[in-house]
Design an enzyme around this catalytic site. Sequence first.
Site, PDB file in Angstrom:
ATOM      1  N   TYR A 159      -1.007  -6.809   3.436  1.00  0.00           N
ATOM      2  CA  TYR A 159       0.397  -6.299   3.044  1.00  0.00           C
ATOM      3  C   TYR A 159       1.393  -5.319   3.358  1.00  0.00           C
ATOM      4  CZ  TYR A 159       5.053  -6.149   0.174  1.00  0.00           C
ATOM      5  OH  TYR A 159       6.402  -5.423  -0.122  1.00  0.00           O
ATOM      6  N   LYS A 163       4.106  -4.407   5.937  1.00  0.00           N
ATOM      7  CA  LYS A 163       5.041  -3.350   5.716  1.00  0.00           C
ATOM      8  C   LYS A 163       5.921  -2.471   6.973  1.00  0.00           C
ATOM      9  CE  LYS A 163       7.460  -4.530   3.454  1.00  0.00           C
ATOM     10  NZ  LYS A 163       9.569  -5.727   3.376  1.00  0.00           N
TER      11      LYS A 163
HETATM   12  N1  LIG Z   1       9.168  -6.416  -5.084  1.00  0.00           N
HETATM   13  C1  LIG Z   1       9.139  -5.811  -5.446  1.00  0.00           C
HETATM   14  O1  LIG Z   1       8.821  -4.749  -6.484  1.00  0.00           O
HETATM   15  C2  LIG Z   1       9.373  -5.416  -3.795  1.00  0.00           C
HETATM   16  C3  LIG Z   1       9.787  -5.541  -2.576  1.00  0.00           C
HETATM   17  N2  LIG Z   1       9.973  -5.471  -1.429  1.00  0.00           N
HETATM   18  C4  LIG Z   1      10.896  -5.920  -0.353  1.00  0.00           C
HETATM   19  O2  LIG Z   1      11.681  -6.714  -0.509  1.00  0.00           O
HETATM   20  C5  LIG Z   1      11.803  -7.866  -0.329  1.00  0.00           C
HETATM   21  C6  LIG Z   1      12.222  -9.228  -1.219  1.00  0.00           C
HETATM   22  O3  LIG Z   1      10.750  -8.865  -2.104  1.00  0.00           O
HETATM   23  P1  LIG Z   1      11.004  -9.639  -3.193  1.00  0.00           P
HETATM   24  O4  LIG Z   1      12.238  -9.909  -3.713  1.00  0.00           O
HETATM   25  O5  LIG Z   1      10.462  -8.886  -4.022  1.00  0.00           O
HETATM   26  O6  LIG Z   1      10.180 -11.038  -2.890  1.00  0.00           O
HETATM   27  P2  LIG Z   1      10.099 -12.397  -3.348  1.00  0.00           P
HETATM   28  O7  LIG Z   1       9.469 -12.950  -2.845  1.00  0.00           O
HETATM   29  O8  LIG Z   1      10.815 -13.038  -4.211  1.00  0.00           O
HETATM   30  O9  LIG Z   1      11.405 -12.740  -1.958  1.00  0.00           O
HETATM   31  C7  LIG Z   1      11.246 -13.223  -0.730  1.00  0.00           C
HETATM   32  C8  LIG Z   1      12.000 -14.306  -0.153  1.00  0.00           C
HETATM   33  O10 LIG Z   1      11.574 -14.718   1.415  1.00  0.00           O
HETATM   34  C9  LIG Z   1      11.278 -16.413   1.331  1.00  0.00           C
HETATM   35  N3  LIG Z   1      11.187 -16.515   2.629  1.00  0.00           N
HETATM   36  C10 LIG Z   1       9.144 -16.203   2.583  1.00  0.00           C
HETATM   37  N4  LIG Z   1       8.641 -16.223   3.655  1.00  0.00           N
HETATM   38  C11 LIG Z   1      10.022 -16.583   3.908  1.00  0.00           C
HETATM   39  C12 LIG Z   1       9.870 -16.933   5.441  1.00  0.00           C
HETATM   40  N5  LIG Z   1       9.213 -17.149   6.202  1.00  0.00           N
HETATM   41  N6  LIG Z   1      10.769 -17.483   6.374  1.00  0.00           N
HETATM   42  C13 LIG Z   1      11.981 -17.412   5.618  1.00  0.00           C
HETATM   43  N7  LIG Z   1      12.222 -17.010   3.727  1.00  0.00           N
HETATM   44  C14 LIG Z   1      11.474 -17.051   3.768  1.00  0.00           C
HETATM   45  C15 LIG Z   1      10.843 -16.988   0.169  1.00  0.00           C
HETATM   46  O11 LIG Z   1      11.447 -17.853   0.148  1.00  0.00           O
HETATM   47  C16 LIG Z   1      11.417 -15.465  -0.859  1.00  0.00           C
HETATM   48  O12 LIG Z   1      12.912 -16.091  -0.840  1.00  0.00           O
HETATM   49  C17 LIG Z   1      10.500  -8.219   0.570  1.00  0.00           C
HETATM   50  O13 LIG Z   1      10.794  -7.527   1.927  1.00  0.00           O
HETATM   51  C18 LIG Z   1       9.775  -7.213   0.557  1.00  0.00           C
HETATM   52  O14 LIG Z   1       8.280  -6.778   0.529  1.00  0.00           O
HETATM   53  C19 LIG Z   1      10.036  -3.342  -1.086  1.00  0.00           C
HETATM   54  C20 LIG Z   1       9.396  -3.234  -2.397  1.00  0.00           C
HETATM   55  C21 LIG Z   1       9.080  -3.743  -3.937  1.00  0.00           C
HETATM   56  C1  LIG Z   2      -4.120  -3.314 -15.319  1.00  0.00           C
HETATM   57  C2  LIG Z   2      -3.851  -3.744 -13.853  1.00  0.00           C
HETATM   58  C3  LIG Z   2      -4.532  -3.288 -13.233  1.00  0.00           C
HETATM   59  C4  LIG Z   2      -2.410  -3.906 -13.640  1.00  0.00           C
HETATM   60  C5  LIG Z   2      -1.531  -4.336 -12.294  1.00  0.00           C
HETATM   61  C6  LIG Z   2      -0.641  -4.411 -11.849  1.00  0.00           C
HETATM   62  C7  LIG Z   2      -0.006  -4.148 -10.566  1.00  0.00           C
HETATM   63  C8  LIG Z   2      -0.110  -6.120  -9.985  1.00  0.00           C
HETATM   64  C9  LIG Z   2       1.063  -3.741 -10.220  1.00  0.00           C
HETATM   65  C10 LIG Z   2       1.638  -2.363 -10.168  1.00  0.00           C
HETATM   66  C11 LIG Z   2       1.383  -1.911  -9.369  1.00  0.00           C
HETATM   67  C12 LIG Z   2       2.765  -2.829  -8.708  1.00  0.00           C
HETATM   68  C13 LIG Z   2       2.789  -3.090  -7.176  1.00  0.00           C
HETATM   69  C14 LIG Z   2       3.977  -1.623  -6.745  1.00  0.00           C
HETATM   70  O1  LIG Z   2       5.196  -2.076  -7.466  1.00  0.00           O
HETATM   71  C15 LIG Z   2       4.264  -1.433  -5.674  1.00  0.00           C
HETATM   72  C16 LIG Z   2       5.054  -2.741  -4.770  1.00  0.00           C
HETATM   73  C17 LIG Z   2       5.636  -2.508  -3.474  1.00  0.00           C
HETATM   74  C18 LIG Z   2       6.002  -3.896  -2.544  1.00  0.00           C
HETATM   75  O2  LIG Z   2       6.557  -3.879  -1.953  1.00  0.00           O
HETATM   76  C19 LIG Z   2       5.303  -5.578  -3.321  1.00  0.00           C
HETATM   77  C20 LIG Z   2       4.758  -5.317  -4.374  1.00  0.00           C
HETATM   78  C21 LIG Z   2       4.221  -4.417  -5.208  1.00  0.00           C
HETATM   79  C22 LIG Z   2       2.663  -3.739  -4.128  1.00  0.00           C
HETATM   80  C23 LIG Z   2       3.591  -4.312  -6.534  1.00  0.00           C
HETATM   81  C24 LIG Z   2       2.755  -5.484  -6.580  1.00  0.00           C
HETATM   82  C25 LIG Z   2       2.547  -5.176  -7.993  1.00  0.00           C
HETATM   83  C26 LIG Z   2       1.386  -4.063  -7.898  1.00  0.00           C
HETATM   84  C27 LIG Z   2      -0.018  -4.043  -7.594  1.00  0.00           C
END
Ligand SMILES: NC(=O)C1=CN([C@@H]2O[C@H](COP(=O)(O)OP(=O)(O)OC[C@H]3O[C@@H](n4cnc5c(N)ncnc54)[C@H](O)[C@@H]3O)[C@@H](O)[C@H]2O)C=CC1
Ligand SMILES: CC(C)CCC[C@@H](C)[C@H]1CC[C@H]2[C@@H]3[C@H](O)CC4=CC(=O)CC[C@]4(C)[C@H]3CC[C@]12C
Length: 369
Positions: A159, A163
């Site tokens: 992952y 990214k």
């Molecule tokens: N959730 C988090 O804490 C963080 C997320 N991100 C980034 O933010 C973005 C959004 O993440 P989330 O909303 O958390 O994830 P999510 O899984 O909820 O949303 C991702 C969306 O992309 C769509 N998707 C996946 N594969 C696809 C494909 N092949 N074609 C078209 N659509 C596709 C999914 O259907 C989903 O709706 C991602 O790029 C992720 O890497 C970055 C930092 C932290």
């Molecule tokens: C008791 C356990 C050890 C607790 C597990 C928690 C984990 C599942 C999560 C702790 C930190 C999270 C990640 C972090 O917030 C940074 C992220 C950034 C992204 O771009 C995608 C998600 C994630 C990797 C997020 C995923 C869950 C954790 C590893």
Amino acid sequence: MADSAQAQKLVYLVTGGCGFLGEHVVRMLLQREPRLGELRVFDRHLGPWLEELKTGPVRVTAIQGDVTEAHEVAAAVAGAHVVIHTAGLVDVFGRASPETIHEVNVQGTRNVIEACVQTGTQFLVYTSSMEVVGPNTKGHPFYRGNEDTLYEAVHRHPYPCSKALAERLVLEANGREVHGGLPLVTCALRPTGIYGEGHQIMRDFYRQGLRLGGWLFRAIPASVEHGRVYVGNVAWMHVLAARELERRAALMGGQVYFCYDGSPYKSYEDFNMEFLGPCGLQLVGARPLLPYWVLVFLAALNALLQWLLRPLVLYVPLLNPYTLAVASTTFTVSTDKAQRHFGYEPLFSWEDSRTRTILWVQAAGSSAQ
Ligand SMILES: NC(=O)C1=CN([C@@H]2O[C@H](COP(=O)(O)OP(=O)(O)OC[C@H]3O[C@@H](n4cnc5c(N)ncnc54)[C@H](O)[C@@H]3O)[C@@H](O)[C@H]2O)C=CC1
Ligand SMILES: CC(C)CCC[C@@H](C)[C@H]1CC[C@H]2[C@@H]3[C@H](O)CC4=CC(=O)CC[C@]4(C)[C@H]3CC[C@]12C
């Protein structure tokens, strides 16, 4: 921006617009982007909630498509002024293969860039991640760092590797000539761990706590700080960045920005308790109940079981060597770059973000959402 430009209605495309962050970006654009003329929502799985948006004043076009399919991406991008590319495969639990993660996150991003170049779309905002920087495999803390902080970024997990590669593609594409002769302007936003309405891991922790009679057990020392940012503020930052890329192309083009707001610096578990506590859960232990080496052992055991069981069943526990490493390494940001470059101020205070998240956890925990 002259009056004529203000009157011009723009076409926005949000890839991954039905995901956790994507839905907030879509709703934020509809609420806060006055120049929005058409909003294209591109996702592999379209959400039913999109239907209600189609009755509003802005044309909302739902496009079911896959970012790994170049022709589908090109068709969606054609005629768009701005692309917010948030689609991604967020998998640190071993659900998908490394090849699939690469295909979606890297090739998918390449397809978006090429589509912009071919069709003449000039502005691209990419949702990157803090994971592009770290935590690294050596467990070095990143304490209150900013975009210029020196840090040895060493990745092995698919992952963060994907990214990092995708972010580099986006930044290197800045300045490329798009169809029609104008330069492509790109930037990348790096959220830390996002929380808020729609955060599935938070909901899972809540349900697990309920199953355990209202208790959660501390696994990580409270001294390990973890950067978190509210989803509404991340969405707002995307909207602002997309809006300002045109006016401030020379400053913002090719830049990265951490996503930040007023959320407090806390350990992952203590932060979650800000929401789960008011929902009735308690975190047991001022210190981790299990020694760290036991967690390391359990994480390794989980990884082994996942590998052994893969031919029969998909075993995806929360705890694995990677999630343990991320959760137990300090990673916090302290920066004002987005404010300096494009005037970003968080739209939601910490109190607001907290209340909204608590209300969502309460509702989601008791329903099948
Ligand atoms: N959730 C988090 O804490 C963080 C997320 N991100 C980034 O933010 C973005 C959004 O993440 P989330 O909303 O958390 O994830 P999510 O899984 O909820 O949303 C991702 C969306 O992309 C769509 N998707 C996946 N594969 C696809 C494909 N092949 N074609 C078209 N659509 C596709 C999914 O259907 C989903 O709706 C991602 O790029 C992720 O890497 C970055 C930092 C932290
Ligand atoms: C008791 C356990 C050890 C607790 C597990 C928690 C984990 C599942 C999560 C702790 C930190 C999270 C990640 C972090 O917030 C940074 C992220 C950034 C992204 O771009 C995608 C998600 C994630 C990797 C997020 C995923 C869950 C954790 C590893």
